[in-house]
Design a protein around this motif. Sequence first.
Motif, PDB file in Angstrom:
ATOM      1  N   UNK B 198       0.844  -1.204   0.000  1.00  0.00           N
ATOM      2  CA  UNK B 198       0.000   0.000   0.000  1.00  0.00           C
ATOM      3  C   UNK B 198       0.881   1.256   0.000  1.00  0.00           C
ATOM      4  N   UNK B 199       1.933   1.237   0.826  1.00  0.00           N
ATOM      5  CA  UNK B 199       2.825   2.406   0.896  1.00  0.00           C
ATOM      6  C   UNK B 199       3.497   2.661  -0.452  1.00  0.00           C
ATOM      7  N   UNK B 200       4.033   1.596  -1.035  1.00  0.00           N
ATOM      8  CA  UNK B 200       4.720   1.751  -2.330  1.00  0.00           C
ATOM      9  C   UNK B 200       3.744   2.219  -3.405  1.00  0.00           C
ATOM     10  N   UNK B 201       2.561   1.578  -3.418  1.00  0.00           N
ATOM     11  CA  UNK B 201       1.553   1.934  -4.428  1.00  0.00           C
ATOM     12  C   UNK B 201       1.154   3.390  -4.311  1.00  0.00           C
ATOM     13  N   UNK B 228      11.235   8.206  -0.332  1.00  0.00           N
ATOM     14  CA  UNK B 228      10.064   8.161   0.560  1.00  0.00           C
ATOM     15  C   UNK B 228       9.617   6.725   0.817  1.00  0.00           C
ATOM     16  N   UNK B 229       9.671   5.880  -0.221  1.00  0.00           N
ATOM     17  CA  UNK B 229       9.248   4.482  -0.045  1.00  0.00           C
ATOM     18  C   UNK B 229      10.136   3.792   0.980  1.00  0.00           C
ATOM     19  N   UNK B 230      11.436   4.000   0.848  1.00  0.00           N
ATOM     20  CA  UNK B 230      12.350   3.305   1.763  1.00  0.00           C
ATOM     21  C   UNK B 230      12.167   3.784   3.201  1.00  0.00           C
ATOM     22  N   UNK B 231      12.049   5.088   3.375  1.00  0.00           N
ATOM     23  CA  UNK B 231      11.832   5.631   4.725  1.00  0.00           C
ATOM     24  C   UNK B 231      10.497   5.114   5.274  1.00  0.00           C
ATOM     25  N   UNK B 232       9.460   5.165   4.453  1.00  0.00           N
ATOM     26  CA  UNK B 232       8.134   4.723   4.900  1.00  0.00           C
ATOM     27  C   UNK B 232       8.143   3.237   5.250  1.00  0.00           C
ATOM     28  N   UNK B 233       8.861   2.441   4.452  1.00  0.00           N
ATOM     29  CA  UNK B 233       8.912   0.995   4.705  1.00  0.00           C
ATOM     30  C   UNK B 233       9.611   0.711   6.038  1.00  0.00           C
ATOM     31  N   UNK B 234      10.717   1.407   6.282  1.00  0.00           N
ATOM     32  CA  UNK B 234      11.446   1.195   7.541  1.00  0.00           C
ATOM     33  C   UNK B 234      10.565   1.581   8.732  1.00  0.00           C
ATOM     34  N   UNK B 235       9.921   2.750   8.635  1.00  0.00           N
ATOM     35  CA  UNK B 235       9.065   3.208   9.734  1.00  0.00           C
ATOM     36  C   UNK B 235       7.892   2.253   9.945  1.00  0.00           C
ATOM     37  N   UNK B 236       7.301   1.811   8.837  1.00  0.00           N
ATOM     38  CA  UNK B 236       6.163   0.893   8.934  1.00  0.00           C
ATOM     39  C   UNK B 236       6.613  -0.448   9.514  1.00  0.00           C
ATOM     40  N   UNK B 237       7.786  -0.895   9.104  1.00  0.00           N
ATOM     41  CA  UNK B 237       8.312  -2.178   9.590  1.00  0.00           C
ATOM     42  C   UNK B 237       8.460  -2.140  11.115  1.00  0.00           C
TER      43      UNK B 237
END
Lengths: 243, 253
Positions: B198-201, B228-237
């Motif tokens: 969802x974040x990447x999309x 932004x995707x990488x930062x968002x993925x790390x935070x979401x993880x």
Amino acid sequence: MILFEDVHKRFGPKTVLNGLNLRVERGEILFALGRSGTGKSVMLKHLVGLLRCDRGRIVLDGQDITQLDEAGFGPVRRKCGLVFQLPALLDSRTVFENVTFGIRTKPLREQIEAARRMLPEVGLEALADRMAERYPPQLSYGEQKRLALARTLLVDPAYVLYDEPTTGLDPATSRQVHQLIRDVSRKLGKTAIVVSHDMENALKTADRIVVLDAGRVVDEGTPDSIRTSATTLTQDFLREVRR
Amino acid sequence: MTALLSAIGQHVEFFLGLLRTSLFSRFESREFTSQLASIGWRSLPTTLTAGVFTGAIMAVQFHLQLKDFGAEATLGGLNTSGTLREVGPILIAFMLAGKVGAFTSAELGTMKVTDQIQAIRCLGVDPVAFLVVPRFWAVVLSSVLLLAFGLVVSVTGGMIASYFVGGVNPQQYLSMIPRFAAAETVALACVKALVFGVLMGHLCCANGYWTEGGTQGVGRAVRTTAVQSMVAIVLADFSISWFLNGIFTALGK
């Protein structure tokens, strides 16, 4: 009939339209000439709701369209078809899918018939039998421009707005495109507003020419009256033609 | 700070608009399936490579630690648990963000700067419904499927590496998996795959759709999407791990 009344538009500190007043009658071919950045394309984009004016009024066939929302512009966009400076075709879709994009909710048979009828009108008769196999990147730039015009015409707009239709074309193709604009307007009864820098072809094609400078009309008239105009900017354009 | 809040607000507005359009507009199934096939197929080799080597790297590292304690027998369980819970989803998501996210962002950005999006609008079609919604759901679904595929492949990669590096029998490796990687591990991986998708999309569609300024603008959109995707993925993880681990602990799992 289209009416621009004292239309103003600013982008940050830059004033692009500065009290534009213009009247376009049904059935005429109007050329809007001017140097780059004088608000010609911006004027067209206001007509289809891609831009909204800061002040003034735009009237289309008696309806004030200035305050319409996005949904309200739906019928306006079916009435005013904009042909962009770039062909703006969908590269991943076939010629057929591109040309019928605006009528894609209609039955397939109807779409095929409409495309077969329209492609020859814009000089693409050779494509009519292969429209499901060919893609826009396989066409020449001139063919792409014609295809973009066919796509706009299939929606059957009363007004066709051309944003610098001959940009990037050689002089011969450019002449053909101007001839096409004239033929389409006469044959299909369309009103044409053509934004251009090309005075030579404007004099041959237009019913009326307006010259824009700093976001307002500084000169207007028939090709014959424009030829003898005393306005400095018009004179500059005419000098380019004589060279 | 104001700029950050404004940017977050724009993203939230775009995302809600996207969901609203998904619910209330005609779904462009042809555009969706063509994007799904294109994104999924194109990303398979990347996912395969990332998956195999993620599992293999983890196996090599775990083996180095475990052999000192004579606990190589637990390698299969520990490696699979670690890969499924953390390293697999995040590494594969990074690879997909770089590939799927960048591609979709560049495609939408190019459409924007070449007036294709405005042309679509002028022909009476909502470009969000026609271009953005199918791409968003195609990225989400393909990310989930690719992440699931990548995780299965990473377990296989770990097993192969364990055999060659540590001499761990594949049967023994597989028998240890259920003891360390239970249902909640798989659930955690699935939740992460969905959220990352969802974040990447969202990010690739939003940044592509907002592109301005010609080819340079397209470049900027792609870079912004990747970062932004990488930062968002790390935070979401981090958030998912923290939240779900808390829930699983509370449930006594």
